[in-house]
Design an enzyme around this catalytic site. Structure first.
Site, PDB file in Angstrom:
ATOM      1  N   GLY A   1      72.581  44.284  89.006  1.00  0.00           N
ATOM      2  CA  GLY A   1      73.796  43.655  89.540  1.00  0.00           C
ATOM      3  C   GLY A   1      74.461  42.807  88.462  1.00  0.00           C
ATOM      4  O   GLY A   1      73.785  42.061  87.758  1.00  0.00           O
TER       5      GLY A   1
ATOM      6  N   ARG B   1      72.270  50.633  88.329  1.00  0.00           N
ATOM      7  CA  ARG B   1      70.846  50.581  88.683  1.00  0.00           C
ATOM      8  C   ARG B   1      70.362  52.013  88.548  1.00  0.00           C
ATOM      9  O   ARG B   1      70.656  52.845  89.403  1.00  0.00           O
ATOM     10  CB  ARG B   1      70.663  50.095  90.120  1.00  0.00           C
TER      11      ARG B   1
ATOM     12  N   ASP C   1      65.694  40.889  87.574  1.00  0.00           N
ATOM     13  CA  ASP C   1      64.343  41.351  87.876  1.00  0.00           C
ATOM     14  C   ASP C   1      64.144  42.857  87.605  1.00  0.00           C
ATOM     15  O   ASP C   1      63.206  43.249  86.913  1.00  0.00           O
ATOM     16  CB  ASP C   1      64.073  41.027  89.350  1.00  0.00           C
TER      17      ASP C   1
ATOM     18  N   THR D   1      71.482  37.022  86.409  1.00  0.00           N
ATOM     19  CA  THR D   1      71.431  37.350  87.847  1.00  0.00           C
ATOM     20  C   THR D   1      71.871  36.150  88.658  1.00  0.00           C
ATOM     21  O   THR D   1      71.510  35.013  88.336  1.00  0.00           O
ATOM     22  CB  THR D   1      70.023  37.788  88.300  1.00  0.00           C
TER      23      THR D   1
ATOM     24  N   ASP E   1      70.818  35.620  91.517  1.00  0.00           N
ATOM     25  CA  ASP E   1      69.736  35.288  92.458  1.00  0.00           C
ATOM     26  C   ASP E   1      68.814  34.158  91.968  1.00  0.00           C
ATOM     27  O   ASP E   1      68.110  33.548  92.756  1.00  0.00           O
ATOM     28  CB  ASP E   1      68.877  36.529  92.741  1.00  0.00           C
TER      29      ASP E   1
ATOM     30  N   ASP F   1      66.003  34.342  90.471  1.00  0.00           N
ATOM     31  CA  ASP F   1      64.649  34.614  90.948  1.00  0.00           C
ATOM     32  C   ASP F   1      63.709  35.063  89.829  1.00  0.00           C
ATOM     33  O   ASP F   1      62.848  35.905  90.035  1.00  0.00           O
ATOM     34  CB  ASP F   1      64.699  35.691  92.051  1.00  0.00           C
TER      35      ASP F   1
ATOM     36  N   ARG G   1      69.291  38.322  97.466  1.00  0.00           N
ATOM     37  CA  ARG G   1      68.239  39.318  97.730  1.00  0.00           C
ATOM     38  C   ARG G   1      67.116  38.644  98.506  1.00  0.00           C
ATOM     39  O   ARG G   1      67.379  38.092  99.560  1.00  0.00           O
ATOM     40  CB  ARG G   1      67.725  39.957  96.430  1.00  0.00           C
TER      41      ARG G   1
ATOM     42  N   ALA H   1      75.707  21.824 105.505  1.00  0.00           N
ATOM     43  CA  ALA H   1      75.412  22.764 106.596  1.00  0.00           C
ATOM     44  C   ALA H   1      74.493  22.112 107.625  1.00  0.00           C
ATOM     45  O   ALA H   1      73.634  21.294 107.274  1.00  0.00           O
ATOM     46  CB  ALA H   1      74.752  24.020 106.039  1.00  0.00           C
TER      47      ALA H   1
HETATM   48  O1  F6P Z   1      70.731  40.899  92.559  1.00  0.00           O
HETATM   49  C1  F6P Z   1      72.058  40.511  92.747  1.00  0.00           C
HETATM   50  C2  F6P Z   1      72.539  40.935  94.111  1.00  0.00           C
HETATM   51  O2  F6P Z   1      73.885  40.544  94.256  1.00  0.00           O
HETATM   52  C3  F6P Z   1      71.709  40.427  95.283  1.00  0.00           C
HETATM   53  O3  F6P Z   1      71.983  39.089  95.611  1.00  0.00           O
HETATM   54  C4  F6P Z   1      72.076  41.414  96.357  1.00  0.00           C
HETATM   55  O4  F6P Z   1      71.050  41.530  97.312  1.00  0.00           O
HETATM   56  C5  F6P Z   1      72.221  42.699  95.590  1.00  0.00           C
HETATM   57  O5  F6P Z   1      72.468  42.334  94.242  1.00  0.00           O
HETATM   58  C6  F6P Z   1      73.322  43.603  96.069  1.00  0.00           C
HETATM   59  O6  F6P Z   1      73.281  44.755  95.316  1.00  0.00           O
HETATM   60  P1  F6P Z   1      74.426  45.861  95.317  1.00  0.00           P
HETATM   61  O7  F6P Z   1      75.601  45.301  94.573  1.00  0.00           O
HETATM   62  O8  F6P Z   1      73.809  47.013  94.606  1.00  0.00           O
HETATM   63  O9  F6P Z   1      74.760  46.125  96.742  1.00  0.00           O
END
Ligand code: F6P
Length: 327
Positions: A15, A76, A107, A130, A132, A134, A176, A191
């Site tokens: 991503g 990907r 990742d 990323t 995320d 993570d 994710r 929130a």
């Molecule tokens: O890893 C980055 C991310 O944006 C995640 O937060 C999300 O789950 C995923 O990629 C979405 O992937 P795609 O763009 O392939 O739908």
């Protein structure tokens, strides 16, 4: 000092994240400064397999530091996960005399790298990109800060309309299976509840809190939910709320890919510049098969196998703070 490496390849994979362009710029400019030839590999590992490779010059990275997305494009690649795909990719590197790689991604990118380097020997350094956040071996990842600010801006806007209508909003954010965007945007937007995969969601407690707020006539109720939350993200929570409170005016808003785009924040540009520069310094100093990161403010290098998917534990104190502040 490694004087053997003359040609390097750079790619972005997985991503995209805001700041990847700033990282590409830093990699290309640092490499050229040290008289290395740089080759851009388009569309990540898939482009490597297909030989979608071109020579990069300093002008190729002019005027991109402020742009979201990635000029190298990304993908990907399923094919790269196969023996055949990896062999094709390696053959392309040999064909182009590419002697080392800089891999910008998250990742999946470093998992792919770990597998590839078990079979093929080519020096490589990773740069964490990323939204995320993570990954292990770094306190920050390129794009997280921008994505977070995008989420905050969006949730603030949702709060305006929520207040105007006395509505309850479930807002789903990306990440994710990590909850960093949810946690931080939720705190920053005040929130009423934040649901993240790192903490098991007790739906009864969530619904009881809504009930309590309704009795107190709290007008706005915003729940920020990580897409990876155990109860199937925002939709799962939304369905539970509708079931228990059928008359409550409730809406679901999935922020989605808006969080991946846009101009990178200042913090992401600086981070990307440091890490791109650090990646080339690592290659020059024979530090390879590592990811460049920032730990306690300093450049640090972590082997690929230790950099993948690390959701740090979110402390109970933090979760308690959220409850206290949302009263
Ligand atoms: O890893 C980055 C991310 O944006 C995640 O937060 C999300 O789950 C995923 O990629 C979405 O992937 P795609 O763009 O392939 O739908």
């Amino acid at each position: 000092m490694n004087n053997k490496i003359r040609k390097i390849g750079v790619l972005t994979s997985g991503g995209d994240s805001p700041g990847m362009n700033a990282a590409i710029r830093a990699v290309v400019r640092t490499a050229l400064y040290y008289d290395l030839e740089v080759y851009g590999i388009r569309r990540g590992y898939q482009g490597m397999i297909e030989g979608d490779i071109y020579r990069m010059h300093t002008t190729d990275v002019a005027n991109i530091i402020q742009r979201g997305g990635t000029i190298l494009k990304t993908a990907r690649s399923k094919e790269f996960m196969t023996e055949q795909g990896m062999k094709k990719a390696y053959n392309q590197l040999q064909k182009h005399d590419i002697e080392a790689l800089v891999l910008i991604g998250g990742d999946g990118t470093f998992r792919g790298a770990t597998q590839f380097f078990e079979q093929y020997t080519i020096p490589a350094v990773g740069v964490p990109g990323t939204i995320d956040k993570d990954l292990g071996g770094t306190d920050h990842t390129i794009g997280f800060d921008t994505a977070l600010n995008t989420a905050v801006e969006a949730i603030d806007k949702i709060r305006d309309t929520a207040e105007a209508h006395d509505r309850l909003f479930v807002v789903e954010v990306m990440g994710r299976d990590a909850g960093y965007i949810a946690l931080n945007s939720g705190i920053a937007c005040g929130a009423e509840d934040i649901l993240i995969p790192e903490s098991k969601t007790n739906i009864k407690e969530v619904l009881d809190r809504i009930d309590r707020d309704e009795r107190r006539k709290k007008q706005v109720h915003i729940l920020v939910v990580a897409e990876g939350d155990g109860l199937h993200g925002g939709k799962g929570i939304f369905d539970h709320i509708k079931e228990r409170f059928p008359t409550l005016d409730t809406r679901l808003c999935v922020l989605g890919h808006i969080q991946r785009g846009g101009a990178p924040s200042c913090a992401d540009r600086v981070l990307a510049s440091r890490l791109g520069y650090g990646a080339i310094q690592a290659l020059r100093n024979d530090r390879t098969q590592v990811m460049a990161g920032i730990v306690d403010g300093k450049l640090a290098y972590t082997p690929f196998r230790n950099s993948t998917k690390q959701n740090s534990h979110i402390s109970e104190d933090m979760l308690e703070m959220i409850r206290v502040l949302s009263v």
